[in-house]
Design a protein around this motif. Structure first.
Motif, mmCIF file in Angstrom:
data_model
loop_
_atom_site.group_PDB
_atom_site.id
_atom_site.type_symbol
_atom_site.label_atom_id
_atom_site.label_comp_id
_atom_site.label_asym_id
_atom_site.label_seq_id
_atom_site.Cartn_x
_atom_site.Cartn_y
_atom_site.Cartn_z
ATOM 1 N N SER A 152 50.970 48.182 42.103
ATOM 2 C CA SER A 152 50.153 47.088 41.586
ATOM 3 C C SER A 152 49.737 47.352 40.138
ATOM 4 C CB SER A 152 48.915 46.874 42.459
ATOM 5 O OG SER A 152 48.101 48.026 42.477
ATOM 6 N N SER A 153 49.498 48.621 39.803
ATOM 7 C CA SER A 153 49.158 48.979 38.430
ATOM 8 C C SER A 153 50.363 48.809 37.511
ATOM 9 C CB SER A 153 48.659 50.430 38.375
ATOM 10 O OG SER A 153 48.326 50.804 37.060
ATOM 11 N N GLN A 154 51.533 49.194 38.003
ATOM 12 C CA GLN A 154 52.769 48.985 37.240
ATOM 13 C C GLN A 154 52.997 47.497 36.987
ATOM 14 O OE1 GLN A 154 56.107 50.896 39.258
ATOM 15 N NE2 GLN A 154 54.745 52.505 39.986
ATOM 16 N N LYS A 155 52.812 46.699 38.033
ATOM 17 C CA LYS A 155 53.013 45.252 37.918
ATOM 18 C C LYS A 155 52.044 44.638 36.906
ATOM 19 C CE LYS A 155 53.344 40.989 40.670
ATOM 20 N NZ LYS A 155 52.526 40.151 39.771
ATOM 21 N N ALA A 156 50.805 45.105 36.931
ATOM 22 C CA ALA A 156 49.802 44.577 36.006
ATOM 23 C C ALA A 156 50.212 44.847 34.558
ATOM 24 C CB ALA A 156 48.439 45.193 36.300
ATOM 25 N N PHE A 157 50.716 46.059 34.288
ATOM 26 C CA PHE A 157 51.140 46.392 32.925
ATOM 27 C C PHE A 157 52.376 45.573 32.543
ATOM 28 C CE2 PHE A 157 53.202 48.753 29.555
ATOM 29 C CZ PHE A 157 52.132 49.131 28.752
#
Length: 203
Positions: A152-157
């Motif tokens: 989810s953090s990767q997707k946000a970036f």
């Protein structure tokens, strides 16, 4: 990470995530500066299947085998540096606003501060350079920073800093007038961004 950002504590990653990170690292290395003789030699051994990603990999391997470091350096300069400016301006701010050093760069800097990611002092380009963004994305995937590295953090970036313009940049690179060796780099990046977009869409 090609000295783009300071490396912290790597986490255990899956083979799939390691492959994704390696692709981001490769794109970052190719876009942050001209390839060395060693990198060209490594690229010449790339394999590929029948997918768009595979076809681009095979085309890049063929060109890497017959491209000298001098030719690659000349092409890189024509594409990205030039006299005054190169054929392409590989910055999020330019692609999203038409100007350099605009809101996308400020948003990125705020995000990097929030994630505890500090770009190396050796990097002279604005942080929204496509090469820098690819290298940062690789570091997030592998957990090289102290920040959250979940999917989810990767997707946000990705959504905030790559999704809206990276595919367009790679399409422009693929078709650039001065691109020979870098044309399949554009194809590779475009195909990889499509794979990433499809995967993140399922989250």
């Amino acid at each position: 990470m090609n000295n783009t950002a300071e490396i912290q504590c790597p986490r255990s990653v899956t083979d799939e995530d390691r492959s994704r990170a390696q692709m981001y690292q490769l794109l970052g290395a190719l876009l942050s500066g001209p390839p060395s003789r060693e990198l060209l030699r490594g690229l010449a051994s790339l394999q590929g299947g029948d997918t768009a990603l595979g076809s681009a990999s095979k085309a890049l391997a063929t060109l890497a085998e017959r491209t000298s470091p001098e030719d690659a350096n000349r092409e890189y300069n024509n594409l990205f540096i030039g006299v005054g400016r190169g054929e392409l301006l590989p910055y999020a701010s330019y692609y999203l606003t038409g100007f350099l050093n605009e809101k996308p760069l400020a948003d990125l800097r705020g995000d990097l501060i929030a994630r505890g990611i500090r770009v190396s002092d050796d990097v002279k380009e604005p942080e929204d350079h496509i090469g820098t963004l690819c290298e940062i994305m690789a570091g997030i995937i592998t957990g090289e920073f102290e920040s959250e590295s979940s999917l989810s953090s990767q997707k946000a970036f990705y959504d905030a800093h790559l999704a809206k313009w990276a595919a367009l940049f790679f399409t422009d690179l693929e078709k650039a007038q001065t691109a020979v060796f870098y044309a399949p780099v554009g194809s590779l990046g475009k195909a990889f961004m499509a794979v990433e977009a499809d995967a993140f869409a399922l989250q």
